[in-house]
Design an enzyme around this catalytic site. Structure first.
Site, PDB file in Angstrom:
ATOM      1  N   ASN A  12       0.804  -1.057  -0.086  1.00 45.33           N
ATOM      2  CA  ASN A  12      -0.032  -0.125   0.054  1.00 45.33           C
ATOM      3  C   ASN A  12       0.897   1.203  -0.024  1.00 45.33           C
ATOM      4  O   ASN A  12       1.573   1.654   1.035  1.00 45.33           O
ATOM      5  CB  ASN A  12      -0.839   0.080   1.398  1.00 45.33           C
ATOM      6  CG  ASN A  12      -1.430   1.280   1.324  1.00 45.33           C
ATOM      7  OD1 ASN A  12      -1.756   2.007   0.557  1.00 45.33           O
ATOM      8  ND2 ASN A  12      -2.317   1.520   2.572  1.00 45.33           N
ATOM      9  N   TRP A  13       1.061   2.022  -1.275  1.00 43.85           N
ATOM     10  CA  TRP A  13       2.032   3.162  -1.385  1.00 43.85           C
ATOM     11  C   TRP A  13       1.352   4.242  -0.553  1.00 43.85           C
ATOM     12  O   TRP A  13       2.046   5.373  -0.744  1.00 43.85           O
ATOM     13  CB  TRP A  13       2.131   3.198  -2.732  1.00 43.85           C
ATOM     14  CG  TRP A  13       3.108   2.124  -3.255  1.00 43.85           C
ATOM     15  CD1 TRP A  13       3.684   1.224  -2.814  1.00 43.85           C
ATOM     16  CD2 TRP A  13       3.696   2.319  -4.731  1.00 43.85           C
ATOM     17  NE1 TRP A  13       4.549   0.639  -3.584  1.00 43.85           N
ATOM     18  CE2 TRP A  13       4.375   1.017  -4.891  1.00 43.85           C
ATOM     19  CE3 TRP A  13       3.181   2.923  -5.608  1.00 43.85           C
ATOM     20  CZ2 TRP A  13       5.174   0.690  -6.062  1.00 43.85           C
ATOM     21  CZ3 TRP A  13       3.802   2.589  -6.999  1.00 43.85           C
ATOM     22  CH2 TRP A  13       4.778   1.605  -7.232  1.00 43.85           C
ATOM     23  N   LYS A  14      -0.072   4.132  -0.424  1.00 45.40           N
ATOM     24  CA  LYS A  14      -0.688   5.572   0.306  1.00 45.40           C
ATOM     25  C   LYS A  14      -0.379   6.549  -0.763  1.00 45.40           C
ATOM     26  O   LYS A  14      -0.191   6.173  -1.931  1.00 45.40           O
ATOM     27  CB  LYS A  14      -0.160   5.699   1.603  1.00 45.40           C
ATOM     28  CG  LYS A  14      -0.381   4.455   2.708  1.00 45.40           C
ATOM     29  CD  LYS A  14      -0.099   4.705   4.104  1.00 45.40           C
ATOM     30  CE  LYS A  14       0.127   3.478   4.678  1.00 45.40           C
ATOM     31  NZ  LYS A  14      -0.046   3.487   6.122  1.00 45.40           N
ATOM     32  N   HIS A  99      -9.702   0.574   5.241  1.00 50.44           N
ATOM     33  CA  HIS A  99      -8.172   0.672   5.579  1.00 50.44           C
ATOM     34  C   HIS A  99      -8.358   1.705   6.922  1.00 50.44           C
ATOM     35  O   HIS A  99      -9.106   2.628   6.674  1.00 50.44           O
ATOM     36  CB  HIS A  99      -7.200   1.370   4.538  1.00 50.44           C
ATOM     37  CG  HIS A  99      -5.796   1.470   4.841  1.00 50.44           C
ATOM     38  ND1 HIS A  99      -5.424   2.708   5.775  1.00 50.44           N
ATOM     39  CD2 HIS A  99      -4.920   0.768   4.851  1.00 50.44           C
ATOM     40  CE1 HIS A  99      -4.076   2.614   5.994  1.00 50.44           C
ATOM     41  NE2 HIS A  99      -3.842   1.095   5.554  1.00 50.44           N
ATOM     42  N   GLU A 101      -6.807   4.055   7.762  1.00 51.92           N
ATOM     43  CA  GLU A 101      -6.687   5.781   7.514  1.00 51.92           C
ATOM     44  C   GLU A 101      -7.964   6.370   6.752  1.00 51.92           C
ATOM     45  O   GLU A 101      -8.639   7.363   7.095  1.00 51.92           O
ATOM     46  CB  GLU A 101      -5.797   5.993   6.692  1.00 51.92           C
ATOM     47  CG  GLU A 101      -4.265   5.981   7.151  1.00 51.92           C
ATOM     48  CD  GLU A 101      -3.028   5.214   6.500  1.00 51.92           C
ATOM     49  OE1 GLU A 101      -3.160   5.336   5.317  1.00 51.92           O
ATOM     50  OE2 GLU A 101      -2.258   4.822   7.593  1.00 51.92           O
ATOM     51  N   GLU A 171      -5.220  -5.300  10.316  1.00 51.36           N
ATOM     52  CA  GLU A 171      -4.601  -4.152  10.644  1.00 51.36           C
ATOM     53  C   GLU A 171      -4.549  -3.566  11.935  1.00 51.36           C
ATOM     54  O   GLU A 171      -5.828  -2.581  11.779  1.00 51.36           O
ATOM     55  CB  GLU A 171      -4.606  -3.317   9.464  1.00 51.36           C
ATOM     56  CG  GLU A 171      -4.199  -3.753   8.071  1.00 51.36           C
ATOM     57  CD  GLU A 171      -3.671  -2.876   7.199  1.00 51.36           C
ATOM     58  OE1 GLU A 171      -2.067  -2.981   6.677  1.00 51.36           O
ATOM     59  OE2 GLU A 171      -4.142  -1.884   6.701  1.00 51.36           O
ATOM     60  N   GLY A 177       2.241   2.352  10.493  1.00 49.94           N
ATOM     61  CA  GLY A 177       2.983   3.484  10.438  1.00 49.94           C
ATOM     62  C   GLY A 177       3.630   3.906  11.734  1.00 49.94           C
ATOM     63  O   GLY A 177       4.305   4.866  11.747  1.00 49.94           O
ATOM     64  N   SER A 216       3.206  -2.187  10.330  1.00 50.58           N
ATOM     65  CA  SER A 216       4.758  -2.020  10.434  1.00 50.58           C
ATOM     66  C   SER A 216       5.539  -3.518  10.310  1.00 50.58           C
ATOM     67  O   SER A 216       6.434  -3.572  10.751  1.00 50.58           O
ATOM     68  CB  SER A 216       5.106  -1.495  11.722  1.00 50.58           C
ATOM     69  OG  SER A 216       4.510  -0.253  12.015  1.00 50.58           O
ATOM     70  N   GLY A 237       2.789  -1.009   4.118  1.00 46.00           N
ATOM     71  CA  GLY A 237       2.961   0.454   3.741  1.00 46.00           C
ATOM     72  C   GLY A 237       4.337   0.769   3.949  1.00 46.00           C
ATOM     73  O   GLY A 237       4.967   0.750   2.763  1.00 46.00           O
ATOM     74  N   GLY A 238       4.772   1.398   4.756  1.00 46.23           N
ATOM     75  CA  GLY A 238       6.161   2.124   4.522  1.00 46.23           C
ATOM     76  C   GLY A 238       7.175   1.268   4.252  1.00 46.23           C
ATOM     77  O   GLY A 238       8.084   1.888   3.274  1.00 46.23           O
TER      78      GLY A 238
HETATM   79  C1  PEP Z   1      -0.902  -0.019   5.709  1.00 41.82           C
HETATM   80  O1  PEP Z   1      -0.919   1.145   5.252  1.00 41.82           O
HETATM   81  O2  PEP Z   1      -1.704  -0.873   5.319  1.00 41.82           O
HETATM   82  C2  PEP Z   1       0.393  -0.654   6.808  1.00 41.82           C
HETATM   83  C3  PEP Z   1       0.161  -1.741   7.210  1.00 41.82           C
HETATM   84  O3  PEP Z   1       1.365   0.629   6.924  1.00 41.82           O
HETATM   85  P1  PEP Z   1       2.731   0.187   7.640  1.00 41.82           P
HETATM   86  O4  PEP Z   1       3.315  -1.025   7.031  1.00 41.82           O
HETATM   87  O5  PEP Z   1       3.521   1.454   7.098  1.00 41.82           O
HETATM   88  O6  PEP Z   1       2.410  -0.066   8.998  1.00 41.82           O
END
Ligand code: PEP
Length: 254
Positions: A12-14, A99, A101, A171, A177, A216, A237-238
């Site tokens: 997920n590049w957000k 999600h 966010e 999640e 994040g 994470s 994500g990150g």
């Molecule tokens: C996400 O945005 O779905 C996510 C899991 O982010 P991160 O890996 O940065 O925690």
């Protein structure tokens, strides 16, 4: 039954990587990651980078693409939004729904996620329904109850047949994040509760819907998370924004 090769590794590049950065990232990543038939890779670029990503993976049918969001309406006067039909036409096969966010930054409700899941399925777009508890809910012992509520909202009332390709991502909000990852044991416990509810909602189909862990996940913890009982893949994500770490996550668990 959905025929995803597991593990599923989803990025997920957000709101990162415009078309130029997406093309550069994919040139680097695809040079490092050789096709493997023992796993599934799905990328969720931003809507405006989607065409660039699609063109970059044109020769790599093993790399699947999804969008990060759709509007629940079929079409119309919703300035700035994208519909399921537009996503499908652009080449998306998947969509993230619910999600954290979207839920906690943009105020998306359980009812909104239900509408989006229905709209996605109506167009043949696979929903990746994200569920997970906030830290105060975890501390109050409500992790399973929150996940079950979000699953019932998103999938309740749909036939098992409609859900046969669906995907769930667990999640925990406190892990997204933040650098604070759920332990493999935490992930397994939540996945077990999610699996039980999926069976209740969709019987045998529910028994095989993949459940990804997200929060994470990175190159250092991916193998341990993927080895946790009940974890069918990762939503990242990150750590998906850097070609080297994403490549190593894509090769993890082997
Ligand atoms: C996400 O945005 O779905 C996510 C899991 O982010 P991160 O890996 O940065 O925690």
């Amino acid at each position: 039954m959905a025929a995803y090769q597991r593990p599923i590794l989803a990025a997920n590049w957000k709101m990162n990587n415009g078309p130029t950065a997406a093309s550069a990232f994919l040139a680097s990543y695809l040079g490092r990651y050789a096709r493997r038939d023992d796993r599934t890779v799905i990328l969720f670029p931003s809507a405006l980078a989607f065409a660039a990503a699609r063109s970059a993976v044109a020769e790599r049918p093993d790399i699947l693409l999804g969008v990060q969001n759709i509007n629940a309406a079929e079409k119309g006067a919703f300035t700035g939004e994208n519909s399921a039909a537009i996503a499908l036409d652009a080449g998306a096969g998947f969509v993230l729904v619910g999600h954290s966010e979207r839920r906690h930054v943009f105020g998306e409700t359980d009812a909104d996620t239900a509408e989006k899941v229905k709209r996605a399925l109506a167009h043949g777009l696979v929903p990746v329904l994200c569920v997970g508890e906030k830290i105060e809910e975890r501390e109050a012992g409500e992790t399973d109850a929150v996940c079950v509520r979000q699953l019932r909202a998103g999938f309740g009332g749909l036939s098992a047949e409609a859900l046969r390709d669906a995907i769930v991502a667990y999640e925990p909000v406190w892990a997204i994040g933040t650098g604070r990852t759920a332990t493999p044991q935490d992930a397994s416990a939540a996945h077990q509760a999610i699996r039980a509810e999926l069976r209740t909602l969709a019987g045998e189909v529910g028994a095989s819907i993949p459940i990804l862990y997200g929060g994470s996940a990175n190159a250092s913890n991916a193998t341990a998370l993927l080895a946790a009982p009940g974890v069918d893949g990762l939503l990242v994500g990150g750590a998906s924004l850097e070609a080297e770490s994403w490549t190593s996550i894509c090769n993890a668990g082997s």
